[in-house]
Design a protein around this motif. Structure first.
Motif, PDB file in Angstrom:
ATOM      1  N   MET A 118       0.756  -1.106   0.000  1.00 47.67           N
ATOM      2  CA  MET A 118       0.006  -0.091  -0.029  1.00 47.67           C
ATOM      3  C   MET A 118       0.836   1.198  -0.024  1.00 47.67           C
ATOM      4  SD  MET A 118      -1.776   0.006   3.685  1.00 47.67           S
ATOM      5  CE  MET A 118      -2.491   1.590   3.245  1.00 47.67           C
ATOM      6  N   MET A 119       0.185   2.380  -0.322  1.00 47.24           N
ATOM      7  CA  MET A 119       1.004   3.767  -0.286  1.00 47.24           C
ATOM      8  C   MET A 119       0.043   4.710   0.722  1.00 47.24           C
ATOM      9  SD  MET A 119       2.240   6.001  -3.644  1.00 47.24           S
ATOM     10  CE  MET A 119       0.553   6.417  -4.098  1.00 47.24           C
ATOM     11  N   VAL A 120       0.936   5.617   1.237  1.00 43.83           N
ATOM     12  CA  VAL A 120       0.373   6.532   2.354  1.00 43.83           C
ATOM     13  C   VAL A 120       0.903   7.861   1.442  1.00 43.83           C
ATOM     14  CG1 VAL A 120       0.754   7.634   4.447  1.00 43.83           C
ATOM     15  CG2 VAL A 120       0.657   5.320   4.320  1.00 43.83           C
ATOM     16  N   VAL A 121      -0.026   8.492   1.229  1.00 46.76           N
ATOM     17  CA  VAL A 121      -0.090  10.203   0.790  1.00 46.76           C
ATOM     18  C   VAL A 121      -0.453  11.089   1.708  1.00 46.76           C
ATOM     19  CG1 VAL A 121      -0.559  11.540  -1.412  1.00 46.76           C
ATOM     20  CG2 VAL A 121      -0.567   9.186  -1.368  1.00 46.76           C
ATOM     21  N   ASP A 122       0.498  11.998   2.126  1.00 47.33           N
ATOM     22  CA  ASP A 122       0.156  13.065   3.060  1.00 47.33           C
ATOM     23  C   ASP A 122       1.409  14.025   3.058  1.00 47.33           C
ATOM     24  OD1 ASP A 122       0.097  14.490   5.539  1.00 47.33           O
ATOM     25  OD2 ASP A 122      -1.726  13.088   6.147  1.00 47.33           O
ATOM     26  N   ASP A 123       0.945  15.372   3.137  1.00 52.55           N
ATOM     27  CA  ASP A 123       1.853  16.471   3.102  1.00 52.55           C
ATOM     28  C   ASP A 123       2.904  16.703   4.338  1.00 52.55           C
ATOM     29  OD1 ASP A 123      -0.056  17.542   4.300  1.00 52.55           O
ATOM     30  OD2 ASP A 123       0.244  19.521   3.202  1.00 52.55           O
ATOM     31  N   HIS A 124       2.464  15.919   5.424  1.00 57.72           N
ATOM     32  CA  HIS A 124       3.188  16.189   6.742  1.00 57.72           C
ATOM     33  C   HIS A 124       3.962  15.045   6.906  1.00 57.72           C
ATOM     34  CE1 HIS A 124      -0.226  19.008   7.361  1.00 57.72           C
ATOM     35  NE2 HIS A 124       0.734  19.764   8.121  1.00 57.72           N
ATOM     36  N   PRO A 125       5.389  15.323   6.693  1.00 59.12           N
ATOM     37  CA  PRO A 125       6.281  13.839   6.918  1.00 59.12           C
ATOM     38  C   PRO A 125       6.299  13.169   8.137  1.00 59.12           C
ATOM     39  CG  PRO A 125       7.468  16.036   6.861  1.00 59.12           C
ATOM     40  CD  PRO A 125       6.105  16.454   6.691  1.00 59.12           C
ATOM     41  N   ARG A 177       4.478   7.409  -8.319  1.00 58.21           N
ATOM     42  CA  ARG A 177       4.660   6.298  -7.591  1.00 58.21           C
ATOM     43  C   ARG A 177       3.673   5.237  -7.763  1.00 58.21           C
ATOM     44  NH1 ARG A 177       7.252  10.097  -2.894  1.00 58.21           N
ATOM     45  NH2 ARG A 177       8.986  10.615  -4.155  1.00 58.21           N
ATOM     46  N   ALA A 178       2.416   5.620  -7.803  1.00 56.35           N
ATOM     47  CA  ALA A 178       1.347   4.604  -7.877  1.00 56.35           C
ATOM     48  C   ALA A 178       1.539   3.802  -9.359  1.00 56.35           C
ATOM     49  CB  ALA A 178      -0.109   5.606  -8.126  1.00 56.35           C
ATOM     50  N   GLU A 179       1.838   4.655 -10.418  1.00 56.88           N
ATOM     51  CA  GLU A 179       2.187   4.130 -11.641  1.00 56.88           C
ATOM     52  C   GLU A 179       3.243   2.979 -11.623  1.00 56.88           C
ATOM     53  OE1 GLU A 179       2.433   5.790 -16.330  1.00 56.88           O
ATOM     54  OE2 GLU A 179       3.276   7.019 -14.638  1.00 56.88           O
ATOM     55  N   VAL A 180       4.129   3.076 -10.852  1.00 60.51           N
ATOM     56  CA  VAL A 180       5.314   2.110 -10.597  1.00 60.51           C
ATOM     57  C   VAL A 180       4.783   0.877  -9.853  1.00 60.51           C
ATOM     58  CG1 VAL A 180       7.549   1.906  -9.638  1.00 60.51           C
ATOM     59  CG2 VAL A 180       7.451   3.980 -11.140  1.00 60.51           C
ATOM     60  N   VAL A 181       4.466   1.538  -8.649  1.00 62.78           N
ATOM     61  CA  VAL A 181       4.343   0.110  -7.644  1.00 62.78           C
ATOM     62  C   VAL A 181       2.794  -0.357  -7.688  1.00 62.78           C
ATOM     63  CG1 VAL A 181       5.779   1.243  -6.012  1.00 62.78           C
ATOM     64  CG2 VAL A 181       3.624   1.800  -5.695  1.00 62.78           C
ATOM     65  N   LYS A 182       1.985   0.294  -8.467  1.00 63.18           N
ATOM     66  CA  LYS A 182       0.563  -0.101  -8.351  1.00 63.18           C
ATOM     67  C   LYS A 182       0.044  -0.772  -6.952  1.00 63.18           C
ATOM     68  CE  LYS A 182       0.552   0.006 -12.969  1.00 63.18           C
ATOM     69  NZ  LYS A 182      -0.015   1.127 -13.745  1.00 63.18           N
ATOM     70  N   PRO A 183      -0.028   0.053  -6.070  1.00 61.71           N
ATOM     71  CA  PRO A 183      -0.553  -0.374  -4.782  1.00 61.71           C
ATOM     72  C   PRO A 183      -1.787  -1.044  -4.634  1.00 61.71           C
ATOM     73  CG  PRO A 183      -0.627   2.135  -4.707  1.00 61.71           C
ATOM     74  CD  PRO A 183      -0.027   1.600  -6.210  1.00 61.71           C
ATOM     75  N   ALA A 199       5.265   2.445  -0.780  1.00 65.72           N
ATOM     76  CA  ALA A 199       5.590   3.920  -1.460  1.00 65.72           C
ATOM     77  C   ALA A 199       4.992   4.875  -0.229  1.00 65.72           C
ATOM     78  CB  ALA A 199       5.367   4.018  -2.784  1.00 65.72           C
ATOM     79  N   THR A 200       5.420   6.199  -0.310  1.00 73.06           N
ATOM     80  CA  THR A 200       4.824   7.060   0.555  1.00 73.06           C
ATOM     81  C   THR A 200       5.078   8.405  -0.560  1.00 73.06           C
ATOM     82  OG1 THR A 200       6.875   8.032   1.733  1.00 73.06           O
ATOM     83  CG2 THR A 200       5.475   6.460   2.652  1.00 73.06           C
ATOM     84  N   ALA A 201       3.905   9.360  -0.458  1.00 70.99           N
ATOM     85  CA  ALA A 201       4.274  10.479  -1.392  1.00 70.99           C
ATOM     86  C   ALA A 201       3.702  11.734  -0.746  1.00 70.99           C
ATOM     87  CB  ALA A 201       3.254  10.298  -2.493  1.00 70.99           C
ATOM     88  N   ASP A 202       3.959  12.975  -1.094  1.00 72.48           N
ATOM     89  CA  ASP A 202       3.586  14.276  -0.369  1.00 72.48           C
ATOM     90  C   ASP A 202       2.666  15.092  -1.118  1.00 72.48           C
ATOM     91  OD1 ASP A 202       5.343  15.089  -2.135  1.00 72.48           O
ATOM     92  OD2 ASP A 202       6.498  16.151  -0.713  1.00 72.48           O
TER      93      ASP A 202
END
Length: 213
Positions: A1-8, A38-44, A27-30
């Motif tokens: 899975m991936m976590v997307v949040d702008d607060h590190p 990142r979603a295109e690469v890891v397909k969470p 993966a994570t993203a901000d």
């Protein structure tokens, strides 16, 4: 899975908590652009999505992620419980919405449910979403399409009601005194009739046609 949040700090804390519970955070993203790349690469399987990002909002990021990874399920985890935020996220393709005041066990349960294809909402927000779908379903445009509505058997309708309420096939089988396999067969037949791919889409169909009551 991936976590997307702008607060590190928050992003890494949530990722750590989920890893501790046995989930694989790949993966994570901000922000919107990073989430798409990142979603295109890891397909969470699941993306945990904030609504306030460094370069846009969670609804846009949801749409961008689904554009490159259509089988991903999006669960919003946001500080906002504003009506517009919730509805925009759902319309963009999010399958659930939790506020950040949710406890760790609630978050873990929500992620598991999302992985299973069930829609999860913070109490109170589900009613808001149901109300919006009913409003859409009752619009003149929706009524114009009634003639094309597939006909479900009484048993299929009963099972769809339970699917809309989030019950598993095993729970539905117990409710209706059927075998687990029979329920699964009915569910798959219903999905084919409605031309929907999964429980989330079936739940939306049920909501739109008043079967969630």
């Amino acid at each position: 899975m991936m976590v997307v949040d702008d607060h590190p700090i928050w992003r890494e804390a949530v990722a750590r908590d989920l890893t501790d519970e046995g989930f694989s955070v790949v993966a994570t993203a901000d922000g919107v652009a990073a989430a798409r790349r990142r979603a295109e690469v890891v397909k969470p399987d699941v993306v945990l999505m904030d609504m306030r990002l460094s370069d846009g909002d969670g609804a846009r990021a949801t749409a961008e992620v689904l554009a490159v990874s259509p089988n991903t399920r999006i669960l919003v985890l946001s500080a906002s419980d504003e009506r517009d935020d919730v509805l925009e996220a759902v319309k963009a393709g999010a399958t659930g919405y939790l506020v950040k005041s949710a406890s760790k066990p609630e978050l873990v349960d929500a992620v598991r449910a999302t992985l299973e294809g069930r829609a999860v909402f913070t109490p109170g927000l589900a009613g808001l979403v149901l109300g919006e779908y009913r409003r859409i379903a009752q619009s003149p445009k929706a009524k114009d399409g009634d003639a094309a509505t597939p006909r479900l058997t009484e048993r299929e309708t009963d099972i769809l009601r339970y699917v809309a309420k989030g019950l598993t096939a095993k729970q539905i089988a117990a409710k209706l005194s059927l075998s687990h396999r029979t329920v699964e067969n009915h569910v798959q037949a219903t999905f084919r009739k409605l031309q929907v791919a999964n429980r989330v889409e079936a739940t939306r169909y049920a909501i739109e046609h008043g079967l969630d009551k």
